[in-house]
Structure formats: C-alpha cells, structure tokens
Design an enzyme around this catalytic site. Structure first.
Site, PDB file in Angstrom:
ATOM      1  N   LYS A 140       0.810  -1.198   0.000  1.00 33.42           N
ATOM      2  CA  LYS A 140       0.000   0.000   0.000  1.00 33.42           C
ATOM      3  C   LYS A 140       0.858   1.270   0.000  1.00 33.42           C
ATOM      4  O   LYS A 140       0.433   2.311  -0.489  1.00 33.42           O
ATOM      5  CB  LYS A 140      -0.888   0.015   1.264  1.00 33.42           C
ATOM      6  CG  LYS A 140      -1.849  -1.119   1.333  1.00 33.42           C
ATOM      7  CD  LYS A 140      -2.596  -1.096   2.673  1.00 33.42           C
ATOM      8  CE  LYS A 140      -3.561  -2.260   2.708  1.00 33.42           C
ATOM      9  NZ  LYS A 140      -3.817  -2.673   4.108  1.00 33.42           N
ATOM     10  N   GLY A 141       2.042   1.156   0.600  1.00 33.80           N
ATOM     11  CA  GLY A 141       2.825   2.360   0.885  1.00 33.80           C
ATOM     12  C   GLY A 141       3.101   3.263  -0.302  1.00 33.80           C
ATOM     13  O   GLY A 141       3.197   4.477  -0.156  1.00 33.80           O
ATOM     14  N   GLU A 153       8.006   2.658  -5.530  1.00 32.06           N
ATOM     15  CA  GLU A 153       7.972   2.228  -4.125  1.00 32.06           C
ATOM     16  C   GLU A 153       8.129   3.426  -3.195  1.00 32.06           C
ATOM     17  O   GLU A 153       8.786   4.405  -3.542  1.00 32.06           O
ATOM     18  CB  GLU A 153       9.144   1.281  -3.847  1.00 32.06           C
ATOM     19  CG  GLU A 153       8.779  -0.190  -3.863  1.00 32.06           C
ATOM     20  CD  GLU A 153       7.997  -0.638  -2.634  1.00 32.06           C
ATOM     21  OE1 GLU A 153       7.327   0.196  -2.008  1.00 32.06           O
ATOM     22  OE2 GLU A 153       8.059  -1.831  -2.314  1.00 32.06           O
ATOM     23  N   ASP A 154       7.573   3.294  -2.010  1.00 29.52           N
ATOM     24  CA  ASP A 154       7.817   4.338  -1.021  1.00 29.52           C
ATOM     25  C   ASP A 154       9.226   4.207  -0.444  1.00 29.52           C
ATOM     26  O   ASP A 154       9.929   5.191  -0.278  1.00 29.52           O
ATOM     27  CB  ASP A 154       6.759   4.327   0.104  1.00 29.52           C
ATOM     28  CG  ASP A 154       6.564   2.955   0.735  1.00 29.52           C
ATOM     29  OD1 ASP A 154       7.148   1.978   0.246  1.00 29.52           O
ATOM     30  OD2 ASP A 154       5.818   2.866   1.722  1.00 29.52           O
ATOM     31  N   ASP A 214      14.141  -0.983   1.684  1.00 29.23           N
ATOM     32  CA  ASP A 214      14.670  -1.295   3.014  1.00 29.23           C
ATOM     33  C   ASP A 214      15.691  -2.435   2.830  1.00 29.23           C
ATOM     34  O   ASP A 214      16.829  -2.195   2.425  1.00 29.23           O
ATOM     35  CB  ASP A 214      13.469  -1.689   3.884  1.00 29.23           C
ATOM     36  CG  ASP A 214      13.758  -1.715   5.371  1.00 29.23           C
ATOM     37  OD1 ASP A 214      14.933  -1.711   5.745  1.00 29.23           O
ATOM     38  OD2 ASP A 214      12.807  -1.769   6.159  1.00 29.23           O
ATOM     39  N   PHE A 217      12.553   4.400  12.543  1.00 32.14           N
ATOM     40  CA  PHE A 217      11.205   3.940  12.207  1.00 32.14           C
ATOM     41  C   PHE A 217      10.432   5.138  11.664  1.00 32.14           C
ATOM     42  O   PHE A 217      10.040   6.023  12.409  1.00 32.14           O
ATOM     43  CB  PHE A 217      10.503   3.364  13.432  1.00 32.14           C
ATOM     44  CG  PHE A 217       9.356   2.460  13.074  1.00 32.14           C
ATOM     45  CD1 PHE A 217       8.368   2.881  12.196  1.00 32.14           C
ATOM     46  CD2 PHE A 217       9.286   1.177  13.584  1.00 32.14           C
ATOM     47  CE1 PHE A 217       7.306   2.055  11.840  1.00 32.14           C
ATOM     48  CE2 PHE A 217       8.234   0.331  13.234  1.00 32.14           C
ATOM     49  CZ  PHE A 217       7.240   0.783  12.364  1.00 32.14           C
ATOM     50  N   VAL A 218      10.268   5.170  10.352  1.00 34.70           N
ATOM     51  CA  VAL A 218       9.618   6.336   9.743  1.00 34.70           C
ATOM     52  C   VAL A 218       8.167   6.031   9.375  1.00 34.70           C
ATOM     53  O   VAL A 218       7.823   4.914   8.990  1.00 34.70           O
ATOM     54  CB  VAL A 218      10.391   6.859   8.509  1.00 34.70           C
ATOM     55  CG1 VAL A 218      11.615   7.646   8.930  1.00 34.70           C
ATOM     56  CG2 VAL A 218      10.773   5.729   7.545  1.00 34.70           C
ATOM     57  N   ARG A 245      -0.311   6.675   7.601  1.00 36.93           N
ATOM     58  CA  ARG A 245       0.050   6.838   6.184  1.00 36.93           C
ATOM     59  C   ARG A 245      -0.317   8.214   5.654  1.00 36.93           C
ATOM     60  O   ARG A 245       0.264   8.698   4.687  1.00 36.93           O
ATOM     61  CB  ARG A 245      -0.682   5.793   5.330  1.00 36.93           C
ATOM     62  CG  ARG A 245      -0.271   4.359   5.586  1.00 36.93           C
ATOM     63  CD  ARG A 245      -0.848   3.463   4.492  1.00 36.93           C
ATOM     64  NE  ARG A 245      -0.918   2.071   4.895  1.00 36.93           N
ATOM     65  CZ  ARG A 245       0.074   1.191   4.765  1.00 36.93           C
ATOM     66  NH1 ARG A 245       1.221   1.565   4.245  1.00 36.93           N
ATOM     67  NH2 ARG A 245      -0.086  -0.054   5.148  1.00 36.93           N
TER      68      ARG A 245
HETATM   69  C1  PRP Z   1       7.150  -1.864   2.860  1.00 40.37           C
HETATM   70  C2  PRP Z   1       7.446  -0.913   1.717  1.00 40.37           C
HETATM   71  C3  PRP Z   1       8.076  -1.805   0.693  1.00 40.37           C
HETATM   72  C4  PRP Z   1       8.797  -2.843   1.528  1.00 40.37           C
HETATM   73  C5  PRP Z   1      10.232  -2.500   1.606  1.00 40.37           C
HETATM   74  O1  PRP Z   1       5.937  -2.472   2.620  1.00 40.37           O
HETATM   75  O2  PRP Z   1       6.294  -0.278   1.221  1.00 40.37           O
HETATM   76  O3  PRP Z   1       7.122  -2.431  -0.128  1.00 40.37           O
HETATM   77  O4  PRP Z   1       8.220  -2.811   2.840  1.00 40.37           O
HETATM   78  O5  PRP Z   1      10.890  -3.418   2.419  1.00 40.37           O
HETATM   79  P1  PRP Z   1      12.036  -4.378   1.893  1.00 40.37           P
HETATM   80  O6  PRP Z   1      13.001  -3.529   1.097  1.00 40.37           O
HETATM   81  O7  PRP Z   1      12.640  -4.861   3.174  1.00 40.37           O
HETATM   82  O8  PRP Z   1      11.446  -5.478   1.076  1.00 40.37           O
HETATM   83  P2  PRP Z   1       5.140  -3.265   3.731  1.00 40.37           P
HETATM   84  O9  PRP Z   1       5.478  -4.715   3.652  1.00 40.37           O
HETATM   85  O10 PRP Z   1       5.328  -2.597   5.051  1.00 40.37           O
HETATM   86  O11 PRP Z   1       3.649  -3.104   3.204  1.00 40.37           O
HETATM   87  P3  PRP Z   1       2.780  -1.778   2.999  1.00 40.37           P
HETATM   88  O12 PRP Z   1       3.402  -0.981   1.876  1.00 40.37           O
HETATM   89  O13 PRP Z   1       1.443  -2.300   2.632  1.00 40.37           O
HETATM   90  O14 PRP Z   1       2.799  -1.011   4.296  1.00 40.37           O
END
Ligand code: PRP
Length: 177
Positions: free
Chosen positions: A41-42, A97-98, A101, A150-151, A163
């Site tokens: 979703k991010g 992507e947001d 990580d 933690f952002v 969000r």
């Molecule tokens: C977050 C973010 C990326 C992913 C990055 O999504 O939006 O999709 O984690 O992490 P990584 O580089 O360790 O793979 P999340 O799983 O929190 O889902 P969301 O976007 O629905 O909150």
C-alpha cells in the site's frame, strides 16, 4: 498527532524532490510509452504525487505483495496479493515504491516482472534506507537517503496507521516499546 517524535523530511522538501524527479523522468522518457507500477500500500502517496509532475503520457497500475508471515520476511519470498492488470510486454516499466529497506521486495518484483518481456524495467523509490540492505538492488531514481529510524507518513505506516501524514516523520519509541 500523537506518536510523532519529529519530522524527518517536510512535505515541502518532499514536494520539491518529487518535482525534480518528475522533470528528470519526463526528459528521460520523452517519446516512450511508460507504465508506472505502484506497490501497495505504501507506494500510493508517492505515485499520486509523482504522476502529477510528469509531462509525458503514462499508464498506471498497482501490485500488492506480502511476505509469507513476518518471521519469514527476511527469506525474500513474496506473495502476490494483487497482480497488475495490464500487459507490460515490450513496454517501458517503472516500479514505484515508497521505501527500499532490505531490498527483498524490489528484487523479487523486478525479477518477476522481467519474465513478462518488458522493453525495460526501472525502479524509483521515494526513500532509501541502505543501512538495512540485504540484497543488492539498483535504484534508478530515488528521493532521499534516510537513516535507520522507524519512519511513518507519506504512505508509510505503523500498524496500518499514519500513512496520511504529509511529512515523513520518526515514530516515537513509546508507541512500539
Ligand atoms: C514496505 C514498503 C516496501 C517494503 C520495503 O511495505 O512499502 O514495499 O516494505 O521493504 P524491503 O526492502 O525490506 O522489502 P510493507 O510490507 O510494510 O507493506 P505496505 O506498503 O502495505 O505497508
């Protein structure tokens, strides 16, 4: 709002950066058909801002993924909850992507979409947290490199909330202790 420790990147700074990225992408893709794939979703907030800074025609689609349970997030196994609807064969694709990580989500998505025969696939991430990287990924476009905090906000959540914050903020430790 309760739970915010401090603002890390203001909405004005975010807006300025998105405009710059939009201009660059508009130049780089002039005359090309581009499909933007937002990762739910991010990624939806950044995608919504980015497309309004583009001066080229683009198509939009969304993909929703989930790792197999939180304990196995590090495994890199990703489950597709909702796939894109449109064909990307012979098209220029950009994954939006947001945050990058560990890099596992983006690595998986790029490899998976690559099997569908696109002209090329690039990646744009609003935020990059390189200190957490587990696999190598190439971010073709990115907004800000951030520290390992933690952002929340600008699409990013804690337990599904925050969000909608327009600034990128650091979550107060009290919230998750
Ligand atoms: C977050 C973010 C990326 C992913 C990055 O999504 O939006 O999709 O984690 O992490 P990584 O580089 O360790 O793979 P999340 O799983 O929190 O889902 P969301 O976007 O629905 O909150």
């Amino acid at each position: 709002m309760n739970g915010i420790k401090q603002i890390l990147i203001s909405k004005e700074e975010l807006g300025k950066k998105v405009k710059e990225l939009g201009n660059k992408i508009s130049n780089d893709y002039e005359g090309k058909d581009l499909i933007l794939v937002g990762v739910l979703k991010g990624g939806f907030v950044f995608l919504a801002d980015l497309i309004r800074e583009l001066k080229i025609p683009v198509e939009i689609d969304f993909i929703s993924v989930s790792s197999y349970g939180s304990s196995s997030k590090s495994s890199g196994v990703v489950r597709i909850i909702k796939d894109i609807d449109i064909s990307i064969t012979n098209k220029h694709v950009m994954i939006v992507e947001d945050i990058a990580d560990t890099g596992l989500t983006l690595k998986y998505l790029k490899e998976m979409l690559q099997t569908r025969g696109p002209a090329d696939i690039k990646i744009i991430a609003a935020l990059d947290k390189p200190s957490r990287r587990k696999v190598e990924i190439d971010l073709d476009y990115k907004g800000f490199t951030i520290p390992d905090e933690f952002v929340i906000g600008y699409g990013l959540d804690y337990a599904g909330k925050y969000r909608n914050l327009p600034d990128l903020c650091i979550l107060d430790e009290e919230v998750y202790k």
